[in-house]
Design an enzyme around this catalytic site. Structure first.
Site, PDB file in Angstrom:
ATOM      1  CD  GLU A  45      29.807 -12.564  21.486  1.00 15.27           C
ATOM      2  OE1 GLU A  45      30.579 -13.086  22.304  1.00 15.27           O
ATOM      3  OE2 GLU A  45      30.101 -11.528  20.856  1.00 15.27           O
ATOM      4  NE  ARG A  49      32.841  -9.328  15.932  1.00 13.28           N
ATOM      5  CZ  ARG A  49      33.737 -10.054  16.589  1.00 13.28           C
ATOM      6  NH1 ARG A  49      34.746 -10.611  15.946  1.00 13.28           N
ATOM      7  NH2 ARG A  49      33.637 -10.222  17.884  1.00 13.28           N
ATOM      8  CE  LYS A 133      33.117 -10.101  24.457  1.00 16.35           C
ATOM      9  NZ  LYS A 133      32.600 -10.295  23.099  1.00 16.35           N
TER      10      LYS A 133
HETATM   11  C1  3PG Z   1      34.400 -11.911  20.942  1.00 16.27           C
HETATM   12  O1  3PG Z   1      33.741 -11.163  20.253  1.00 16.27           O
HETATM   13  O2  3PG Z   1      33.985 -12.362  22.011  1.00 16.27           O
HETATM   14  C2  3PG Z   1      35.782 -12.238  20.536  1.00 16.27           C
HETATM   15  O3  3PG Z   1      35.984 -11.983  19.213  1.00 16.27           O
HETATM   16  C3  3PG Z   1      36.134 -13.628  20.884  1.00 16.27           C
HETATM   17  O4  3PG Z   1      37.496 -13.689  20.896  1.00 16.27           O
HETATM   18  P1  3PG Z   1      38.295 -14.909  20.242  1.00 16.27           P
HETATM   19  O5  3PG Z   1      38.105 -14.771  18.769  1.00 16.27           O
HETATM   20  O6  3PG Z   1      39.726 -14.696  20.665  1.00 16.27           O
HETATM   21  O7  3PG Z   1      37.705 -16.187  20.785  1.00 16.27           O
END
Ligand code: 3PG
Length: 218
Positions: A45, A49, A133
C-alpha cells in the site's frame, strides 16, 4: 448472499502481507519494491501522503510489475482516478468516505475503505465493498475487537486487512482468523532504512515477516 471477491483482492489474499510505505524520495520507489519482493512480500500500500507518491507508484508498476501496488490514504475524490491512472491495483483509505466510495464504485476501482465500527462496515456495504481495511487495528483492540464486530456480517463473506500498530510481535496472531484477508504495516519499510538505502535490511524485514506468517520467503 456472498459476492465474489475482486481478483485483485484474491491476489492480495494469496500474498497475505501488505507493506505500508511512505515514499519521500522517488528514487527509493523501485529499489524498495525490489527489496520487499526479494524478501517475499508481493503487495504494498503506497500511501498518497507525499508529493512523489503517484510518480513512485507509476515507476513501480513499470519497473517491478510482479509487485502488486495499491494506493493508500486516498482522501479526496480526484485521487481515485489519479491513483488508477498511475497504475494502482486497488485503493485504500483510513476511513469510510461516501464521496470516495461512490467515485471508486463508478470507476470500477477495487477499494478497501477503513472501518473501525459496525456503522462503518454498514456504510461500506452500501457501496458493495467486501474487503475492508481494519484501522487502526491495534488501537481499536486488535483481533479480539475485530472478531466481535465481524460476527454479525460473516454470512456476507467480508474480509479484513488489519493495519495500524501491527509489528513482528503481533503479526502472526492476526493470521489465525478466517476473517483476515491480509495483514501488514509500515514496519516493513522504516524511514531510517529508506533514508540510508538499506535495501538488504528491508529485504530481511520482509523475509522475517513472511516466515512469521508461515510462508517461506524467496
Ligand atoms: C496505514 O496507513 O495503514 C497505517 O499508517 C499503517 O499503520 P502503521 O504505521 O502502524 O503500520
Amino acid at each position: 448472499m456472498m459476492a465474489r471477491m475482486h481478483p485483485v483482492f484474491e491476489r492480495l489474499g494469496e500474498s497475505r502481507l501488505a507493506a505500508v510505505v511512505m515514499i519521500e524520495n522517488e528514487e527509493h520507489a523501485v529499489p524498495l519494491a525490489r527489496a520487499l519482493l526479494a524478501g517475499g512480500v508481493t503487495a504494498m500500500e503506497l500511501t498518497l501522503r507525499t508529493d512523489v507518491a503517484l510518480e513512485s507508484l507509476k515507476q513501480i508498476g513499470i519497473e517491478v510489475p510482479e509487485m502488486m501496488v495499491g494506493a493508500g490514504t486516498v482522501l479526496r475524490e480526484e485521487q481515485v482516478s489519479a491513483a488508477r491512472d498511475a497504475g494502482a491495483a486497488f485503493g485504500m483509505a483510513p476511513g469510510t468516505n461516501r464521496r470516495i466510495l461512490a467515485a471508486a464504485k463508478d470507476a470500477g476501482f477495487p477499494f478497501a475503505p477503513g472501518i473501525a465500527t459496525p456503522t462503518d462496515i454498514e456504510l461500506a456495504l452500501e457501496f458493495d465493498c467486501r474487503v475492508l481495511k481494519f484501522f487502526p487495528a491495534e488501537g481499536m483492540g486488535g483481533l479480539k475487537y475485530l472478531t466481535s464486530i465481524a460476527i454479525p456480517y460473516r454470512q456476507l463473506g467480508l474480509r479484513y486487512i488489519p493495519l495500524g500498530g501491527v509489528h513482528e510481535g503481533n503479526l502472526a496472531s492476526y493470521t489465525t482468523s478466517p476473517d483476515i484477508l491480509a495483514v501488514g504495516g509500515s514496519w516493513l519499510a522504516p524511514k531510517p532504512l529508506l533514508d540510508t538505502g538499506d535495501w538488504k535490511g528491508i529485504e530481511s524485514l520482509a523475509r522475517r515477516a513472511v516466515a512469521l506468517i508461515g510462508g517461506t520467503g524467496e
